[in-house]
Write an enzyme that holds these catalytic residues in place. Sequence first.
Site, short mmCIF file in Angstrom:
data_model
loop_
_atom_site.label_atom_id
_atom_site.label_comp_id
_atom_site.label_asym_id
_atom_site.label_seq_id
_atom_site.Cartn_x
_atom_site.Cartn_y
_atom_site.Cartn_z
N HIS A 75 -15.29 -2.18 -0.81
CA HIS A 75 -14.30 -3.15 -0.33
C HIS A 75 -14.76 -3.70 1.01
CE1 HIS A 75 -11.00 -0.82 -2.70
NE2 HIS A 75 -11.25 -1.95 -3.33
N ARG A 90 -13.33 1.48 6.74
CA ARG A 90 -12.20 2.22 7.30
C ARG A 90 -12.20 3.67 6.82
NH1 ARG A 90 -7.85 0.79 5.12
NH2 ARG A 90 -8.60 -0.77 3.62
N ARG A 107 0.82 -1.21 0.00
CA ARG A 107 0.00 0.00 0.00
C ARG A 107 0.86 1.26 0.00
NH1 ARG A 107 -4.69 1.87 4.21
NH2 ARG A 107 -2.89 2.11 5.58
N GLU A 129 -11.13 -7.53 3.33
CA GLU A 129 -10.02 -8.10 2.58
C GLU A 129 -8.93 -8.59 3.52
OE1 GLU A 129 -6.85 -6.92 -0.99
OE2 GLU A 129 -8.26 -5.43 -0.23
N ASP A 171 -8.74 -6.35 -10.12
CA ASP A 171 -8.30 -5.51 -9.00
C ASP A 171 -6.99 -4.78 -9.31
OD1 ASP A 171 -8.21 -4.34 -6.52
OD2 ASP A 171 -7.69 -6.14 -5.43
N HIS A 230 -14.01 -8.66 -2.44
CA HIS A 230 -13.09 -9.53 -1.69
C HIS A 230 -13.84 -10.42 -0.71
CE1 HIS A 230 -9.75 -7.58 -3.57
NE2 HIS A 230 -9.99 -6.43 -2.98
#
Length: 468
Positions: A246, A222, A86, A249, A334, A283
């Site tokens: 999302h 988040r 990330r 995941e 993705d 996911h």
Amino acid sequence: MSFWCERAWLPGGGDGGAPGGVVEAVRVEVGRGRIVGVEPGVPASSGDVRLGGVVLPGLANAHSHAFHRALRGRTHADGGSFWTWREGMYALATALTPELYRRLARAVYAEMALGGTTAVGEFHYVHHRADGTPYPASEGGPNAMGEALRSAARDAGVHLTLLDTCYLHGGLGPGGHAPLAPEQLRFGDGTVAAWARRVDVLRAAWADDDRVLVGAAAHSVRAVAPPELAELARWARQTGAPLHVHLSEQPGENEAAVGAFGVTPTRLLHDAGALGPGTTVVHAVHLTDDDVTLLGASGTGVCLCPTTERDLADGIAPGLRLLRSGSPLSVGTDQHVGADVLAEARGVEEHERLATGRRGSFPPATLIELATSAGHAALGRPDAGRIAVGAPADLVAVRLDTVRTAGIEPAQVALVAGAGDVSDVVAGGEIVVRDGEHRAGDVGRMLADAIEEAWAVAGRDLTQGSEA
């Protein structure tokens, strides 16, 4: 225009009838981008465009982050993890400009087209300038990056559903949501209302373009708090836009949600009114039994991305349990470790084999559905993904004479073939790929040039281990 297919995958009876399957010698008549006639068992005529092998409906890539393609083969120094990956993603995102993103996405979408993708769902959150301020009118306005993606998709010959993503917070901890970090500023609009105002402008601007749709996404629990999720879900219902999120995941997301709110991310979405047939979660790897029940009972779709979920060590999603519970499944590439929708569909079955020790949980016809009609439906194109009168004229010819496919039963093509076996692609009645060549030219060169420039701007080279 008419296409004569040596073999074509035609839909079955529906309503519990026979599944789709391979039919020989099929002529497909096309007018104004749609299929106007399907005639099986006929010889080719001189006016037909001939498509060999087995012709499938156009493939749908239901989850894409186009700029992640520049990370391929650059994130494995010192092993890496989801979180160090990330860091590299943030560095790359900071480097993007509308023009650079247009050229990178054009190459990425062209690579997808070479593998049979005719529609892509772009989970789009790189909205503003790197400091978080909107682009001024002189630089394309607040939707400059979205317009870059529309231009890229048009040049590459694929349909685009822009899943414009609401991204308001930098993470979730025991004390609640954190503000955006400096590298996340360009993702945010401040509030759901501000996000909606920007997206409403985009929807109006694209209203007359039948090759694009504007949908919505919440990045994750988040990045979007529960009241904001509820507001976003209401907007999606009122506009009829598909909503993607999302979900679970990584275990860290579950732990953060339970720590802050006492419930799982799936329960947060449920309580916010964000689940339902118009929603697709992406996911869905780390689910409780209650999560699976909530998703299935609400008819919420689930997009699985097996290649990414392997590459980032995410884990194996409970695909069969989700399908049996009532959740339609689709697939996406993705982060584009590969740009191969057939491989993603096959990966759903392969993951199930690893998890259960059994083969054949997802028959070939089901895998074709995951890669075609189910994916298109998740992208707001419920009439696509079928070779039938009235459907968009999206066709993908898969060779049966390559070193991978020679000697196979055509009906089992989904268990064998991949992007490298695609010879011809038709999207909206336009020939995009012919004999393995994209109409835009050398896609490999396009990718290399755009990726090299992106990393030159980012000033980083993850192959040297700077991700750590």
